[in-house]
Design an enzyme around this catalytic site. Structure first.
Site, PDB file in Angstrom:
ATOM      1  N   THR A 195       0.831  -1.227   0.000  1.00  0.00           N
ATOM      2  CA  THR A 195       0.000   0.000   0.000  1.00  0.00           C
ATOM      3  C   THR A 195       0.860   1.270   0.000  1.00  0.00           C
ATOM      4  O   THR A 195       0.418   2.303  -0.482  1.00  0.00           O
ATOM      5  CB  THR A 195      -0.994   0.033   1.178  1.00  0.00           C
ATOM      6  OG1 THR A 195      -0.288   0.174   2.418  1.00  0.00           O
ATOM      7  CG2 THR A 195      -1.857  -1.210   1.219  1.00  0.00           C
ATOM      8  N   LEU A 241      -2.877   5.003  -0.618  1.00  0.00           N
ATOM      9  CA  LEU A 241      -4.259   4.520  -0.739  1.00  0.00           C
ATOM     10  C   LEU A 241      -4.290   3.057  -0.275  1.00  0.00           C
ATOM     11  O   LEU A 241      -4.298   2.133  -1.075  1.00  0.00           O
ATOM     12  CB  LEU A 241      -4.739   4.639  -2.184  1.00  0.00           C
ATOM     13  CG  LEU A 241      -4.731   6.053  -2.772  1.00  0.00           C
ATOM     14  CD1 LEU A 241      -5.295   6.049  -4.178  1.00  0.00           C
ATOM     15  CD2 LEU A 241      -5.525   7.021  -1.889  1.00  0.00           C
ATOM     16  N   HIS A 242      -4.307   2.876   1.046  1.00  0.00           N
ATOM     17  CA  HIS A 242      -4.206   1.516   1.594  1.00  0.00           C
ATOM     18  C   HIS A 242      -5.416   0.652   1.206  1.00  0.00           C
ATOM     19  O   HIS A 242      -5.286  -0.384   0.549  1.00  0.00           O
ATOM     20  CB  HIS A 242      -4.140   1.557   3.130  1.00  0.00           C
ATOM     21  CG  HIS A 242      -3.073   2.438   3.674  1.00  0.00           C
ATOM     22  ND1 HIS A 242      -1.754   2.068   3.702  1.00  0.00           N
ATOM     23  CD2 HIS A 242      -3.127   3.682   4.230  1.00  0.00           C
ATOM     24  CE1 HIS A 242      -1.034   3.033   4.258  1.00  0.00           C
ATOM     25  NE2 HIS A 242      -1.840   4.026   4.579  1.00  0.00           N
ATOM     26  N   ASP A 243      -6.586   1.069   1.672  1.00  0.00           N
ATOM     27  CA  ASP A 243      -7.760   0.191   1.566  1.00  0.00           C
ATOM     28  C   ASP A 243      -8.219  -0.058   0.124  1.00  0.00           C
ATOM     29  O   ASP A 243      -8.687  -1.170  -0.182  1.00  0.00           O
ATOM     30  CB  ASP A 243      -8.904   0.765   2.417  1.00  0.00           C
ATOM     31  CG  ASP A 243      -8.503   0.848   3.884  1.00  0.00           C
ATOM     32  OD1 ASP A 243      -7.605   0.092   4.288  1.00  0.00           O
ATOM     33  OD2 ASP A 243      -9.083   1.664   4.619  1.00  0.00           O
ATOM     34  N   CYS A 245      -6.494  -0.860  -2.187  1.00  0.00           N
ATOM     35  CA  CYS A 245      -5.721  -2.002  -2.719  1.00  0.00           C
ATOM     36  C   CYS A 245      -6.489  -3.309  -2.547  1.00  0.00           C
ATOM     37  O   CYS A 245      -6.375  -4.219  -3.381  1.00  0.00           O
ATOM     38  CB  CYS A 245      -4.374  -2.110  -2.001  1.00  0.00           C
ATOM     39  SG  CYS A 245      -3.245  -0.791  -2.446  1.00  0.00           S
TER      40      CYS A 245
END
Ligand code: BDR
Ligand code: CA
Length: 325
Positions: A195, A241-243, A245
């Site tokens: 991420t 943009l972690h989530d 992914c």
């Protein structure tokens, strides 16, 4: 065309969880979103629940069912991270108060009831501290037989983002993460290793502006407000943009590359709290309990995300699941 994947999202919006919701709702031909469950996390449960509703309303989907879950982790006090995404969790924008209401059932009841009665196996995407999911697993372990895949944003092979050792979602509720990673099912793990490669840029904001639709515009405004945070704090080239992914992986698994390994969650109360000890080189000889990603096709991911957001400029292409069957 194959049938849309039955999906539940457990989240704590938060800007990046908010984007994950927009991605799911942009692709009804791929996802049949059975419900969104929320937990306390980035901000308090009150805000995360409201923000999930706001995401659904922003894209004209007041039919989506949103369930509030656990306000606090199992054992620890909730550590809100409002410096990351702002006091409300949606820094930079002031979206209208939602008119749609939360469902009456508790998120954990919804998870158990839905999974136990679903005619098809359900995919579970998690982008938050794992409290709701862990409590559902403890209350009704048979839900595992009804889950196709669990894809979790959390952990890190190297450094943490909330402490030197731990990533936020696992740190916030390490006992819950431990329950998930010892449940007997192989968890697909999307950690900071990938991420932190998916970061926003001024060039991508221009692409969003060029889409010229209100959803992309709202997103660009939020992300511009968050752009510098990760740069200053972690030396990244933009905001991570972690989530999103997790949803990117579900839409196109070929964008990600990793391997099967064993993960153990540190449930101590010291400096290692919430650390994911990932045995990348199989040193311990333990059976793999996770598929962990280490590589991501960055350009491919942003093309996918941009294409999804572009659909909001052409709303007739976004069908609801009913219209789609
Ligand atoms: C995770 O923590 C939250 O801040 C984000 O929404 C993401 O789920 C990243 O560590
Ligand atoms: Ca999150």
């Amino acid at each position: 065309m194959s049938k849309p994947l039955p999906l539940i999202l457990d989240c704590d919006p938060g800007i990046d969880d908010f984007i994950a919701i927009l991605m799911i709702l942009a692709a009804p031909e791929r996802f049949n979103l059975l419900g969104i469950t929320v937990t306390g996390g980035n901000v308090s449960l009150n805000y995360t629940a409201q923000n999930a509703l706001k995401a659904c309303e922003l894209v004209g989907r007041p039919d989506i069912k949103v369930y509030a879950g656990c306000p606090e982790p199992i054992l620890r006090e909730l550590q809100i991270e409002d410096e990351v995404y702002g006091e409300t969790g949606l820094k930079g924008v002031d979206l209208p108060k939602p008119t749609m209401a939360l469902q009456r059932s508790h998120a954990v009841d919804f998870l158990i009831d839905t999974l136990m009665t679903s005619p098809q196996k359900v995919t579970l995407a998690t982008t938050a501290p794992l409290t709701n999911v862990a409590i559902a697993l403890v209350r009704e372990p048979r839900i595992l037989d009804h889950i196709e895949e669990i894809v979790t944003m959390g952990g890190s092979m190297t450094l943490g983002n909330i402490t030197p050792a731990a990533e936020y979602n696992f740190y916030a509720d390490p006992e819950a993460a431990h329950i998930l990673y010892t449940c007997g099912k192989k968890i697909t793990t999307v950690g900071l290793d990938v991420t932190h490669q998916i970061v926003t840029s001024l060039e991508w904001f221009s692409r969003l502006d060029a889409l010229d639709n209100p959803v992309a515009h709202t997103l660009a405004t939020m992300l511009r407000a968050f752009y510098e945070y990760d740069m200053k704090k972690f030396g990244l080239a933009g905001g991570a943009l972690h989530d999103p992914c997790v949803i990117g992986y579900l839409l196109n698994p070929a964008l990600f590359n990793g391997k099967d390994v064993h993960i153990e969650i540190d449930t101590s109360f010291g400096i290692g709290r919430g650390r994911s000890i990932i045995d990348w080189w199989h040193k311990r000889g333990l059976p793999a309990n996770s598929h962990v990603f280490s590589e991501v096709n960055v350009e491919g991911f942003f093309d996918l995300l941009t294409d999804l957001l572009a659909r909001y400029g052409n709303r007739q292409h976004i069908l609801t699941n009913e219209e789609n069957t």
